[in-house]
Enzyme design. Structure first.
Site, mmCIF file in Angstrom:
data_model
loop_
_atom_site.group_PDB
_atom_site.id
_atom_site.type_symbol
_atom_site.label_atom_id
_atom_site.label_comp_id
_atom_site.label_asym_id
_atom_site.label_seq_id
_atom_site.Cartn_x
_atom_site.Cartn_y
_atom_site.Cartn_z
ATOM 1 N N ASP A 159 -26.150 40.074 34.953
ATOM 2 C CA ASP A 159 -25.714 38.965 34.093
ATOM 3 C C ASP A 159 -24.691 39.477 33.075
ATOM 4 O OD1 ASP A 159 -27.785 37.241 35.284
ATOM 5 O OD2 ASP A 159 -29.137 38.615 34.251
ATOM 6 N N HIS A 187 -34.049 36.533 32.758
ATOM 7 C CA HIS A 187 -33.136 36.539 33.904
ATOM 8 C C HIS A 187 -33.433 35.287 34.733
ATOM 9 C CE1 HIS A 187 -30.718 37.673 37.288
ATOM 10 N NE2 HIS A 187 -31.760 37.539 38.073
HETATM 11 P P1 NAX Z 1 -34.713 40.888 50.270
HETATM 12 O O1 NAX Z 1 -35.626 39.756 50.586
HETATM 13 O O2 NAX Z 1 -33.534 41.173 51.131
HETATM 14 O O3 NAX Z 1 -35.577 42.239 50.195
HETATM 15 C C1 NAX Z 1 -36.793 42.311 49.548
HETATM 16 C C2 NAX Z 1 -37.596 43.390 50.247
HETATM 17 O O4 NAX Z 1 -38.791 43.587 49.509
HETATM 18 C C3 NAX Z 1 -38.007 43.000 51.671
HETATM 19 O O5 NAX Z 1 -37.575 43.997 52.571
HETATM 20 C C4 NAX Z 1 -39.528 42.929 51.586
HETATM 21 O O6 NAX Z 1 -40.161 43.370 52.776
HETATM 22 C C5 NAX Z 1 -39.800 43.883 50.420
HETATM 23 N N1 NAX Z 1 -41.106 43.708 49.798
HETATM 24 C C6 NAX Z 1 -41.829 42.561 49.625
HETATM 25 N N2 NAX Z 1 -43.023 42.846 49.077
HETATM 26 C C7 NAX Z 1 -43.051 44.179 48.870
HETATM 27 C C8 NAX Z 1 -44.017 45.067 48.347
HETATM 28 N N3 NAX Z 1 -45.213 44.638 47.917
HETATM 29 N N4 NAX Z 1 -43.723 46.382 48.285
HETATM 30 C C9 NAX Z 1 -42.545 46.838 48.736
HETATM 31 N N5 NAX Z 1 -41.584 46.055 49.268
HETATM 32 C C10 NAX Z 1 -41.837 44.736 49.326
HETATM 33 O O7 NAX Z 1 -34.287 40.683 48.748
HETATM 34 P P2 NAX Z 1 -33.055 41.306 47.951
HETATM 35 O O8 NAX Z 1 -31.870 40.462 48.144
HETATM 36 O O9 NAX Z 1 -32.965 42.764 48.252
HETATM 37 O O10 NAX Z 1 -33.550 41.053 46.446
HETATM 38 C C11 NAX Z 1 -34.679 41.720 45.920
HETATM 39 C C12 NAX Z 1 -35.135 41.062 44.637
HETATM 40 O O11 NAX Z 1 -34.123 41.158 43.651
HETATM 41 C C13 NAX Z 1 -35.436 39.558 44.776
HETATM 42 O O12 NAX Z 1 -36.621 39.265 44.069
HETATM 43 C C14 NAX Z 1 -34.245 38.924 44.093
HETATM 44 O O13 NAX Z 1 -34.548 37.631 43.601
HETATM 45 C C15 NAX Z 1 -33.993 39.902 42.985
HETATM 46 N N6 NAX Z 1 -32.698 39.858 42.315
HETATM 47 C C16 NAX Z 1 -32.679 40.157 40.997
HETATM 48 C C17 NAX Z 1 -31.513 40.249 40.287
HETATM 49 C C18 NAX Z 1 -31.518 40.614 38.840
HETATM 50 O O14 NAX Z 1 -30.443 40.587 38.246
HETATM 51 N N7 NAX Z 1 -32.649 40.940 38.219
HETATM 52 C C19 NAX Z 1 -30.194 39.952 40.929
HETATM 53 C C20 NAX Z 1 -30.236 40.070 42.408
HETATM 54 C C21 NAX Z 1 -31.488 39.591 43.079
HETATM 55 O O15 NAX Z 1 -31.404 38.204 43.257
#
Ligand code: NAX
Length: 325
Positions: A159, A187
């Site tokens: 952000d 966020h």
């Molecule tokens: P993806 O859905 O591509 O990847 C998430 C991964 O986490 C998957 O491979 C899943 O198997 C794994 N996972 C789920 N539960 C788990 C657990 N208990 N232990 C270990 N791994 C686990 O998401 P991605 O695009 O990589 O985004 C990841 C996270 O970042 C999401 O929650 C997303 O909303 C968040 N974001 C946060 C941002 C921020 O600024 N704070 C910005 C970017 C993003 O949107």
């Protein structure tokens, strides 16, 4: 050769990690002479995808990549780590209530907080990216009573860099000419990107842009930028999120530039009337590996109202998961 440093990444088979891991292995976090061990956490169903990423990492023959460990056990992933990137989270699926999203993710971050408490380095820096990032960090921190609260932060750096870039574009200057932008609060779409103290080439930003633009265009653009990226590419921000993760952590290690600050969601100490303990995005400076909330900034009624709205939203999120603590 230096002793390798252990770095944990959760959600390692996800799309953010697909950028992040390669940058970590290339030395973008700890520099060109620091070997690393990557400890990658995933859920069992994503292990095959993770193995493919390990193949690709190996195929790069990175000089600094000493070893890769893959696991579905948080205690193995966090064993003695100095840096933990908590990226993995459950996405919101069609028809899922926000309260379900909060509690399903709460379970993940509670378990991970407990594991960090047991096995991570006592100086670990834990950066929570997985959403809802502030509340997930709150839960992990509260399940890690043997670690200092200052070991934890949630990410609002994306952000923050969006806030810099939009202002730089409006003023027709490179990003490096923009200083003292800040993003307050959660966020979420409630976040408050604030230009009241921002400077462009040393001049007050709000003397260069009109108030209408700031209130009606700039703030909503930053708040909804993530949604715009999803609309345009069909997936959420990934490379820019990985970049922000690296930028947040390098700033946490190396410190902020003289006269500037960054935005980080960190435990509130009551500054600006925000309830102590909430993980809230503040402007912070960093020195000697420690972040410090910037104190004493003058905030007008417009800003104070937005800070309050963010506090209320975070208290509501906390309320929704409190029974799990
Ligand atoms: P993806 O859905 O591509 O990847 C998430 C991964 O986490 C998957 O491979 C899943 O198997 C794994 N996972 C789920 N539960 C788990 C657990 N208990 N232990 C270990 N791994 C686990 O998401 P991605 O695009 O990589 O985004 C990841 C996270 O970042 C999401 O929650 C997303 O909303 C968040 N974001 C946060 C941002 C921020 O600024 N704070 C910005 C970017 C993003 O949107």
């Amino acid at each position: 050769m230096k002793t390798p440093v252990d770095i944990a990444v959760t959600g390692a088979a996800g799309q953010i990690s697909y950028s992040l891991l390669f940058r970590l292995a290339a030395g973008d976090l700890l520099g060109p002479d620091q070997p690393i061990v990557l400890r990658l956490l995933e859920i069992p169903s994503a292990m095959e995808a993770l193995k493919a990423i390990v193949m690709e990492l190996n195929d790069c023959a990175f000089h600094l990549l000493h070893k890769i460990i893959i696991t579905d056990n948080p205690k193995v992933a966090f064993d003695n780590v100095d840096y933990a990137f908590l990226v993995g989270a459950r996405p919101r699926t069609h028809g899922m209530l926000r309260s379900d999203l909060l509690s399903q993710n709460a379970e993940i971050f509670i378990v991970q907080g407990q594991a960090l408490n047991e096995v991570a380095s006592r100086d670990v820096k834990v950066l929570v990216t997985g959403n809802p990032a502030n509340t997930n960090a709150y839960l992990a921190l509260n399940k890690a009573p043997d670690l200092a609260p200052e070991c934890f932060a949630a990410m609002t750096m994306l952000d923050h860099t969006r806030a810099i870039s939009q202002l730089a574009e409006k003023c027709g200057v490179p990003s490096r000419d923009v200083k003292n932008v800040m993003v307050w609060g959660n966020h979420s779409c409630m976040q408050y990107p604030d230009l009241h103290h921002a400077r462009v080439k040393g001049q007050a930003a709000l003397s260069l842009v009109d108030d209408q633009w700031f209130v009606n265009e700039y703030i909503p653009t930053i708040q909804h930028r993530g949604t715009e990226v999803i609309k345009a590419r069909g997936q959420s921000s990934a490379a820019s999120a990985a970049n922000a993760i690296i930028r947040h952590m390098t700033t946490w290690i190396q410190g902020t530039e003289e006269g500037d600050w960054v935005s980080m969601a960190v435990p509130s100490d009551g500054s600006y009337g925000i309830e102590p303990g909430l993980i809230y995005s503040f402007p912070v400076t960093v020195s000697n590996g420690q972040y410090h909330i910037v104190k004493g900034l003058d905030l007008n009624a417009f800003s104070l109202e937005r800070l309050k709205q963010n506090e209320v939203e975070l208290i509501e999120e906390r309320q929704a998961v409190r029974h799990l603590l």
